[in-house]
Design an enzyme around this catalytic site. Structure first.
Site, PDB file in Angstrom:
ATOM      1  N   TRP A 328     -49.509 -41.004  45.616  1.00  0.00           N
ATOM      2  CA  TRP A 328     -50.362 -40.476  44.551  1.00  0.00           C
ATOM      3  C   TRP A 328     -49.931 -40.989  43.182  1.00  0.00           C
ATOM      4  O   TRP A 328     -50.762 -41.249  42.311  1.00  0.00           O
ATOM      5  CB  TRP A 328     -50.323 -38.948  44.567  1.00  0.00           C
ATOM      6  CG  TRP A 328     -51.183 -38.333  43.507  1.00  0.00           C
ATOM      7  CD1 TRP A 328     -52.538 -38.197  43.511  1.00  0.00           C
ATOM      8  CD2 TRP A 328     -50.737 -37.796  42.250  1.00  0.00           C
ATOM      9  NE1 TRP A 328     -52.963 -37.604  42.338  1.00  0.00           N
ATOM     10  CE2 TRP A 328     -51.884 -37.346  41.557  1.00  0.00           C
ATOM     11  CE3 TRP A 328     -49.481 -37.654  41.667  1.00  0.00           C
ATOM     12  CZ2 TRP A 328     -51.800 -36.762  40.294  1.00  0.00           C
ATOM     13  CZ3 TRP A 328     -49.398 -37.067  40.406  1.00  0.00           C
ATOM     14  CH2 TRP A 328     -50.557 -36.631  39.737  1.00  0.00           C
ATOM     15  N   HIS A 329     -48.629 -41.172  42.984  1.00  0.00           N
ATOM     16  CA  HIS A 329     -48.135 -41.658  41.697  1.00  0.00           C
ATOM     17  C   HIS A 329     -48.412 -43.146  41.479  1.00  0.00           C
ATOM     18  O   HIS A 329     -48.173 -43.649  40.377  1.00  0.00           O
ATOM     19  CB  HIS A 329     -46.636 -41.396  41.564  1.00  0.00           C
ATOM     20  CG  HIS A 329     -46.310 -40.018  41.079  1.00  0.00           C
ATOM     21  ND1 HIS A 329     -46.123 -38.947  41.924  1.00  0.00           N
ATOM     22  CD2 HIS A 329     -46.157 -39.513  39.828  1.00  0.00           C
ATOM     23  CE1 HIS A 329     -45.859 -37.855  41.220  1.00  0.00           C
ATOM     24  NE2 HIS A 329     -45.879 -38.166  39.940  1.00  0.00           N
ATOM     25  N   GLY A 330     -48.884 -43.832  42.485  1.00  0.00           N
ATOM     26  CA  GLY A 330     -49.212 -45.248  42.307  1.00  0.00           C
ATOM     27  C   GLY A 330     -48.861 -46.129  43.472  1.00  0.00           C
ATOM     28  O   GLY A 330     -49.429 -47.197  43.649  1.00  0.00           O
TER      29      GLY A 330
END
Length: 365
Positions: A328-330
């Protein structure tokens, strides 16, 4: 004295806050208090309309359309009432944010990179909100589906205090609290607002002092001072880094938390001071992953068995939790290393606790 410019997140949100977001939050507060005073029954819909208007104003018609499209697709997939299908849809929607052609198209919608990043951050957080709504929709009985209608999804997704950067409130909590009608007291709300503003202003001043005097992030961005520093100095820098992280999120989540209280909702707890933490598990849960912890706990860790399953089940539940946080953070390589190290830290700590709880070891101690 010039400030340390290397903490992108703080500089970014402070700049946006000064330019537009704080004014839009003030508008939300006015609409919320007027609707609570005059039309309590229609408060969710008044706030939904305001959130949509604020989204349109800040992100433009195309940005608004992207978020609305994500919500519509998620809701359509949820009609199958299959949690696995909902998760697949959410992961695909998140993946579209990293397709180079899509990124370039969205960049062309805006004049500056900051505007594009605002859309990117907002859509990433909205994906969590859409997933929360759709999973709750899948888990509830048909008789309860009226409280999980598409208008309620829009009221949840476009709720403005949590719109750009969180924190995340799970849909069931949001829906129950938003439906609850309480006696409205102007005096009580005014006291809550004044006390909250004083606390946030103090935290903001402290964060600005750290940014202007300590230069923690500038030191981390250069290898030379780190290589020449002693282990004690490196430990001090690491502690200063997490202390600033803690103060920063007191501000970034303190502002929406105050508005949630003004709306009659219960905000998620603010991060705990890292200096009071002695447990790695609690550090991760109460400080590092504040935005996403309750989400991953309710929708990943517990459904997969969590601590109530076998040892292998617990390991897998924890691994999937950290994998989703990293994705989700990348999903960059350093984030996978970060997730793996966090997973290892939690596993080692919990494993040690299990070993120490054995009666034979207890007797020996």
């Amino acid at each position: 004295m010039p400030q340390d410019p290397m903490d992108f997140e703080w500089s970014y949100w402070v700049e946006w806050g000064r330019e537009r977001i704080l004014w839009l939050l003030a508008g939300h507060l006015l609409v919320s208090q007027m609707s609570r005073l005059l039309v309590e029954k229609y408060k969710p819909w008044c706030l939904m309309v305001y959130g949509m208007a604020a989204c349109w104003l800040l992100l433009g018609i195309k940005g608004f359309a992207v978020i609305l499209l994500h919500a519509a697709i998620s809701f359509a997939v949820a009609q199958f009432q299959l949690s696995l299908l909902t998760w697949l849809c959410s992961l695909i929607l998140l993946a579209t944010l990293r397709i180079p052609a899509v990124e370039e198209t969205k960049r062309r919608w805006y004049d500056t990179e900051n505007e594009y990043y605002l859309l990117l951050f907002t859509v990433s957080v909205r994906c969590l909100f859409c997933t929360s709504f759709c999973l709750e929709y899948c888990w509830h009985a048909p008789a309860q589906k009226s409280s999980h209608s598409f208008p309620w999804m829009l009221a949840y997704v476009f709720y403005y205090p949590t719109f750009h950067n969180g924190p995340l409130v799970n849909f069931d909590e949001f829906s129950k609290q938003m439906r609850r009608q309480e006696a409205f007291s102007v005096k009580t709300n005014l006291i809550i607002f004044i006390v909250g503003i004083i606390r946030i202003f103090f935290w903001w001043c402290l964060a600005e002092l750290m940014i202007h005097l300590m230069y923690i992030h500038a030191l981390y961005s250069s290898a030379l001072p780190l290589e020449s520093a002693s282990y004690w100095a490196l430990g001090g820098l690491a502690l200063a880094q997490v202390l600033f992280f803690y103060v920063k999120y007191l501000v970034l989540y303190g502002v929406p938390g105050l508005l949630l209280r003004m709306d009659g909702l219960k905000p998620p707890a603010l991060p705990c001071c890292v200096s009071l933490m002695h447990s790695f598990t609690k550090m991760w849960r109460l400080v590092i992953a504040l935005l996403i912890y309750h989400f991953t706990y309710r929708y990943i860790y517990v459904p997969m068995g969590g601590s109530q399953s076998s040892l292998l089940g617990t390991l897998l539940s924890t691994a999937f939790t950290f994998a989703f946080v990293s994705y989700w953070h990348g999903g960059q390589s350093y984030l996978w290393y970060w997730g793996a190290l966090n997973w290892l830290g939690v596993i080692v700590e919990n494993g040690t606790k299990r070993i120490l709880s054995i009666s034979l070891i207890q007797d020996f101690i």
